[in-house]
Write a protein that holds these residues in place. Structure first.
Motif, PDB file in Angstrom:
ATOM      1  N   LEU A  70       0.827  -1.209   0.000  1.00 34.29           N
ATOM      2  CA  LEU A  70       0.000   0.000   0.000  1.00 34.29           C
ATOM      3  C   LEU A  70       0.860   1.257   0.000  1.00 34.29           C
ATOM      4  N   PRO A  71       0.400   2.317  -0.661  1.00 39.02           N
ATOM      5  CA  PRO A  71       1.063   3.616  -0.497  1.00 39.02           C
ATOM      6  C   PRO A  71       0.988   4.017   0.974  1.00 39.02           C
ATOM      7  N   ASP A  72       2.088   4.603   1.485  1.00 40.02           N
ATOM      8  CA  ASP A  72       2.100   4.924   2.908  1.00 40.02           C
ATOM      9  C   ASP A  72       1.790   6.387   3.215  1.00 40.02           C
ATOM     10  N   GLY A  73       1.520   7.175   2.165  1.00 36.13           N
ATOM     11  CA  GLY A  73       1.175   8.569   2.386  1.00 36.13           C
ATOM     12  C   GLY A  73       2.362   9.502   2.497  1.00 36.13           C
ATOM     13  N   ILE A  74       3.568   8.947   2.474  1.00 33.41           N
ATOM     14  CA  ILE A  74       4.785   9.776   2.565  1.00 33.41           C
ATOM     15  C   ILE A  74       5.745   9.387   1.435  1.00 33.41           C
ATOM     16  N   ASP A  75       5.150   9.185   0.247  1.00 34.95           N
ATOM     17  CA  ASP A  75       5.920   8.872  -0.975  1.00 34.95           C
ATOM     18  C   ASP A  75       6.659   7.547  -0.892  1.00 34.95           C
ATOM     19  N   GLY A  76       6.120   6.628  -0.140  1.00 31.75           N
ATOM     20  CA  GLY A  76       6.725   5.306  -0.046  1.00 31.75           C
ATOM     21  C   GLY A  76       5.657   4.225  -0.076  1.00 31.75           C
ATOM     22  N   LEU A  77       6.066   3.008   0.207  1.00 30.48           N
ATOM     23  CA  LEU A  77       5.157   1.871   0.230  1.00 30.48           C
ATOM     24  C   LEU A  77       5.277   1.130   1.553  1.00 30.48           C
ATOM     25  N   ALA A  78       4.174   0.578   1.992  1.00 29.95           N
ATOM     26  CA  ALA A  78       4.166  -0.280   3.175  1.00 29.95           C
ATOM     27  C   ALA A  78       3.906  -1.708   2.718  1.00 29.95           C
ATOM     28  N   PHE A  79       4.761  -2.628   3.155  1.00 33.80           N
ATOM     29  CA  PHE A  79       4.629  -4.039   2.800  1.00 33.80           C
ATOM     30  C   PHE A  79       4.080  -4.781   4.022  1.00 33.80           C
ATOM     31  N   ILE A  80       2.838  -5.205   3.916  1.00 39.46           N
ATOM     32  CA  ILE A  80       2.100  -5.741   5.066  1.00 39.46           C
ATOM     33  C   ILE A  80       1.874  -7.239   4.870  1.00 39.46           C
ATOM     34  N   ASP A  81       2.174  -8.020   5.898  1.00 39.94           N
ATOM     35  CA  ASP A  81       2.059  -9.479   5.782  1.00 39.94           C
ATOM     36  C   ASP A  81       0.612  -9.936   5.663  1.00 39.94           C
TER      37      ASP A  81
END
Length: 200
Positions: free
Chosen positions: A58-69
């Motif tokens: 998911l986009p993390d809202g701060i120009d990055g991505l969150a990788f969630i299990d």
């Protein structure tokens, strides 16, 4: 002399082959154990009987991505799970930067997983207009904590009891939650597709 040299060479080859077989056996045994623990995690999550997403991006809202299990859809909100497969004896604390893992007498260090978990939850909230979320860091049965499991963590076999209160008295999912869930599915698929294009 040639006979001795020849036999020494054969002995060296034999020892090298034995060493290779030993290493291969160790690797496949470790891989089998890891696969068994991963399979058990999947079985426990499937047994919960709630919708779940695995390997979410998911986009993390701060120009990055969150990788969630894992994400779980519950009547009272979305549960965010960060999964850890750590073998051996484990030691850690909520405010300790580096945790300890002891395998066959060898000590290893790894980063406190509680520090990255809030980033995953925040990504879910940012993409769902602040839908209620909760979560924890889940450890597989590959290892065990010797001095108690830190707050914010749980073992996989304790997960059903931990999230039971979130089921409430009904299994019906409110419409806003269903819509948020569909949105997360679409976002994750789009993010993974974009990552795939970047690799090529």
């Amino acid at each position: 002399m040639a006979f001795i040299t020849q036999n020494a060479g054969l002995l060296g080859l034999g020892l090298a082959a034995l060493l290779a077989l030993t290493v291969a056996a160790w690797y496949f045994r470790r891989r089998h154990q890891a696969t068994r623990h991963e399979r058990h995690v999947t079985e426990v999550i499937d047994s919960l009987g709630v919708p779940s997403l695995h390997n979410v991006v998911l986009p993390d809202g701060i120009d990055g991505l969150a990788f969630i299990d894992y994400l779980l859809l519950m009547p009272k909100g979305i549960v965010v799970l960060s999964l850890e497969h750590r073998e051996g004896l484990l030691f850690g604390g909520s405010s300790v930067d580096r945790w300890t893992q002891v395998i066959n007498g060898k000590t290893l260090k790894f980063d406190n997983p509680l520090y990255t978990h809030p980033h995953h939850r925040q990504a879910v909230k940012w993409n769902t207009k602040d839908i209620a979320t909760c979560g924890c860091v889940v450890f597989s049965n590959a290892g065990q904590f010797q001095k108690g499991i830190p707050n914010g963590c749980c073992m996989i076999d304790d997960l059903p009891a931990k999230i039971a209160p979130l089921l409430g008295s009904t299994s019906e999912i409110p419409k806003p939650l269903r819509e948020a869930w569909t949105h997360l599915q679409d976002l994750s698929a789009a993010s993974q597709a974009e990552l795939g294009q970047q690799r090529h």
